[in-house]
Enzyme design. Structure first.
Site, PDB file in Angstrom:
ATOM      1  N   SER A   1       0.842  -1.188   0.000  1.00 19.98           N
ATOM      2  CA  SER A   1       0.000   0.000   0.000  1.00 19.98           C
ATOM      3  C   SER A   1       0.885   1.249   0.000  1.00 19.98           C
ATOM      4  CB  SER A   1      -0.972  -0.032   1.178  1.00 19.98           C
ATOM      5  OG  SER A   1      -1.978   0.923   1.032  1.00 19.98           O
TER       6      SER A   1
ATOM      7  N   ASP B   1      -9.742  -3.614  -5.542  1.00 22.81           N
ATOM      8  CA  ASP B   1      -9.128  -2.812  -4.487  1.00 22.81           C
ATOM      9  C   ASP B   1      -9.792  -1.432  -4.422  1.00 22.81           C
ATOM     10  OD1 ASP B   1      -7.419  -1.437  -2.735  1.00 22.81           O
ATOM     11  OD2 ASP B   1      -5.669  -2.527  -3.456  1.00 22.81           O
TER      12      ASP B   1
ATOM     13  N   HIS C   1      -8.021  -4.810  -1.522  1.00 27.07           N
ATOM     14  CA  HIS C   1      -6.800  -4.303  -0.905  1.00 27.07           C
ATOM     15  C   HIS C   1      -6.163  -5.314   0.046  1.00 27.07           C
ATOM     16  CE1 HIS C   1      -4.137  -0.936  -0.312  1.00 27.07           C
ATOM     17  NE2 HIS C   1      -4.265  -1.002   0.997  1.00 27.07           N
TER      18      HIS C   1
END
Length: 695
Positions: A547, A632, A667
């Site tokens: 991330s 995501d 995600h």
């Protein structure tokens, strides 16, 4: 044959993607984005490209398929399949979660009054998630009379949770269903029928409205209670520990806070503001009896201080009284209030501390954890009237542990420690903590773990991990998965770089906005230190981040590609400028104070200095594995897809460049406790093979 040899010797051809130049003009500066069109999620050519990358990865990684499977089985074999959490007493019931053999998802349970009572199953994740490609329970809330449970379910991985209601006496579901809610941001009023929830904007995916629902009525008749007009604020909703108030919390990403409160006994009343938002003022509140405790950074208390005020004077800052003064060297993370004690969670020199204060005598003491690198946190403590503090503890060598601590006698009882099956013995591993002097003189803590017998003579492979954004502290915690690296001779290091909050609020402030380059330089300087001090072979240093940590990976391979043998960038945020220019993309507006707003020329120019996608050049890059998820909602799949496509055309080396897109997840990757291990096995197989270890 290694994966590098496979790629170079078998004539495998990497996927290509059509170039469609798009001109982006900002502040009279022109950028050409050849792959902007990959953001067309429904375009068949986009899906075809992502599938082609997956097929290419499978072909290149084929020699290590047996290793991947071995790693998966290793990691799975360490997990106790029949397991459960330590029960927590809340009201009339003990609540806990358990996993059953073969089950991917938790089963939430309770027992009335005592632990020998009959078990009641609240939610069976395995039954609810059966047959679904993705499944997640986004929290649950139970009415005060213990009869009805509200819970959220996501089956897409976009974090849009549908709220369902279940009668816990009959097991029957109500017809009421509420879509597109913020998972976990739910609250029941004291009447056991009025329910509050947050709805997400489907363009930005931000929670922006609070609604009131009466159980048994048509959702279409629900009442809008509050709408957040400023999309730089994130919103949460919860019932406070005292149960007296329902709270709406609005937070502008480390810049400003505002709470609104409603007496839970009067759900038809209006919420009232605790203290109006003010730029630069952050605060958190906890209610107890006739007063509020306030954790606040007012009057330049950048590491926060603790104050209190009576209920009737809560909005009058002049009436706030100091309980704990601000300290420049200690960061006040949070508090837990009991009738006779106050527990303070602090960070000092990068380590968590728990401070116990007797409310009557004002005597205080700290818990002693006795290890060089660890993490300790206040656990679940729903009751005021107890002398027992529930807390959690872990370290790089100590599995996750739950303790009950008697705050009067200062004695602790281990209630549960994570069971690691197999031949694991914590005494076979060593942890260290060192401070690295980086280029501007700051001293960055690094937590290190390795197996006894690993030679620190400059020959070992090492995996370095960090995150370094949003003030999120990456603490020294245990991972049973990591044993698969340590047992193969790897050293593992966590660099607690600026952008996190390990060393206090200034540590975060010095790694964001116009000081973001510190984050990347800190990581690189820690890498240099680990090599120079012979923790690893200079040709066997690997890096991992996800991330915003994936942004870190993208930046370091642009700045110092020579340092790393291989890099894993998971769901990486790499197209910083273009994303932050597009306010329709989820999360963008709420993060202007983290990265900057590129519509301001100074922010634009600074962000261009490090944005990984914008800084790809014709040069040699290290071996690279990139992962993403089609659904995501945090970092859109097209960022890593564009990045990989651009790297393919620009890089001058013959190293690996692989991308895996989970076509069914978002995600967090695959859902389920075992399915997610396959993602870890892929990453570890990539690293282990490149290190020249073939077992």
């Amino acid at each position: 044959m290694s994966i590098l040899q496979t790629m170079n010797n078998t004539g495998l051809t990497a996927p290509t993607v059509e170039i469609k130049p798009k001109e982006i003009i900002t502040h009279d500066h022109i950028r050409i984005d050849n792959y902007y069109w990959l953001n067309e999620r429904e375009n068949a050519d986009v899906i075809s490209y992502l599938n082609a990358e997956n097929s290419y990865l499978d072909a290149v990684m084929s020699p290590v398929k047996p290793l991947q499977e071995k790693l998966f089985q290793e990691m799975k074999s360490r997990i106790k399949e029949n397991d459960e959490s330590v029960p927590v007493k809340d009201g009339n019931y003990f609540y806990y979660a358990k996993f059953v053999e073969g089950g991917e998802y938790p089963v939430y349970c309770r027992k009335k009054s005592h632990l020998d009572a009959t078990e009641e199953i609240l939610l069976d994740g395995n039954k609810l998630g059966k047959g679904k490609k993705y499944f997640s329970i986004g929290g649950y809330e139970i009415t005060d009379d213990d009869s009805i449970i509200a819970y959220g379910i996501d089956t897409v991985s976009r974090r849009n949770y549908t709220v369902c209601f279940k009668d816990l006496k009959t097991g029957k579901l109500y017809k009421d269903k509420i879509k597109n809610t913020e998972g976990g941001s739910y609250a029941w009023a004291a009447d056991n029928k009025t329910f509050f929830y947050i709805v997400r904007d489907q363009q930005t995916l931000l929670g922006y409205q609070v609604w009131r629902h009466t159980l048994g009525t048509d959702v279409k008749t629900d009442v809008l209670i509050y709408e957040e007009k400023d999309n730089q604020f994130y919103m949460g909703l919860y019932r406070m520990k005292s149960k007296k108030y329902i709270a709406i919390g609005c937070d502008h990403n480390g810049i400003s806070t505002e709470y609104q409160l409603l007496d839970a006994s009067n759900p038809m009343d209006e919420f009232r503001t605790f203290l109006p938002r003010e730029h630069g003022h952050e605060y958190n509140i906890e209610h107890f009896e006739d007063k509020f405790y306030i954790r606040t950074n007012s009057n330049d208390a950048f590491n926060f201080k603790l104050m209190q005020v009576s209920e009737m004077n809560m909005s009058e800052k002049s009436q706030w009284k100091t309980v704990i003064e601000h300290r420049a060297d200690v960061y006040l993370e949070g508090i837990e209030v009991f009738r006779n004690h106050l527990v303070i969670q602090e960070k000092n020199q990068g380590l968590s501390q728990l401070r116990i204060i007797n409310q009557s005598t004002k005597d205080e003491h700290y818990l002693n954890f006795g290890e060089p690198a660890y993490d300790a946190n206040i656990g679940s403590n729903p009751n005021f009237d107890t002398e027992i503090l529930r807390y959690s503890y872990t370290s790089l060598t100590t599995p996750n542990s739950t303790f009950d601590y008697d705050m009067n006698t200062q004695t602790k009882e281990l209630k549960k420690q994570q069971i690691v099956l197999g031949d694991f013995n914590k005494e076979n591993y060593v942890s260290e903590r060192v401070f690295v002097s980086v280029r501007d003189g700051a001293k960055v803590p690094v937590s290190i773990v390795y197996k006894k017998g690993t030679k620190l003579d400059g020959t070992a492979p090492l995996l370095q991990y960090s995150y370094g954004s949003y003030g999120y502290s990456t603490d020294a915690t245990f991972s049973s998965n990591r044993l698969s690296l340590l047992d193969r001779g790897f050293v593992y290091a966590i660099a607690h770089i600026r952008g996190g909050q390990e060393m206090g609020r200034e540590w975060y402030d010095n790694g964001k906005m116009f000081k973001k380059m510190n984050t990347f330089y800190d990581f690189i300087d820690c890498s240099d230190f680990l090599i120079k001090n012979k923790y690893c072979d200079s040709n066997k240093l690997f890096a991992l981040g996800g991330s915003a940590g994936g942004l870190l990976m993208g930046a370091i391979i642009n700045l110092r590609p020579d340092l790393y043998r291989g890099v894993v960038a998971a769901v990486p945020f790499v197209d910083v400028v273009t994303t932050m220019l597009d306010e329709t993309i989820p999360l963008t507006t709420g993060e202007f104070e983290e990265w900057g707003n590129p519509k301001n020329v100074d922010s634009y120019e600074y962000m261009l200095k490090y944005s990984p996608y914008d800084n790809v050049e014709k040069k040699a890059y290290p071996n690279l594995l990139v992962t993403t998820g089609l659904h995501d909602s945090q970092v859109q799949y097209f960022e890593p897809a564009k990045w990989v496509a651009k790297l393919r055309t620009m890089k001058t080396d013959s190293n690996l460049l692989l991308m895996h897109t989970n076509m069914e997840a978002g995600h967090g990757g695959a859902s389920g406790r075992f399915a997610s291990l396959k993602d870890v096995a892929l990453q570890y197989a990539f690293i282990i093979d490149l290190a020249g270890i073939f077992n």
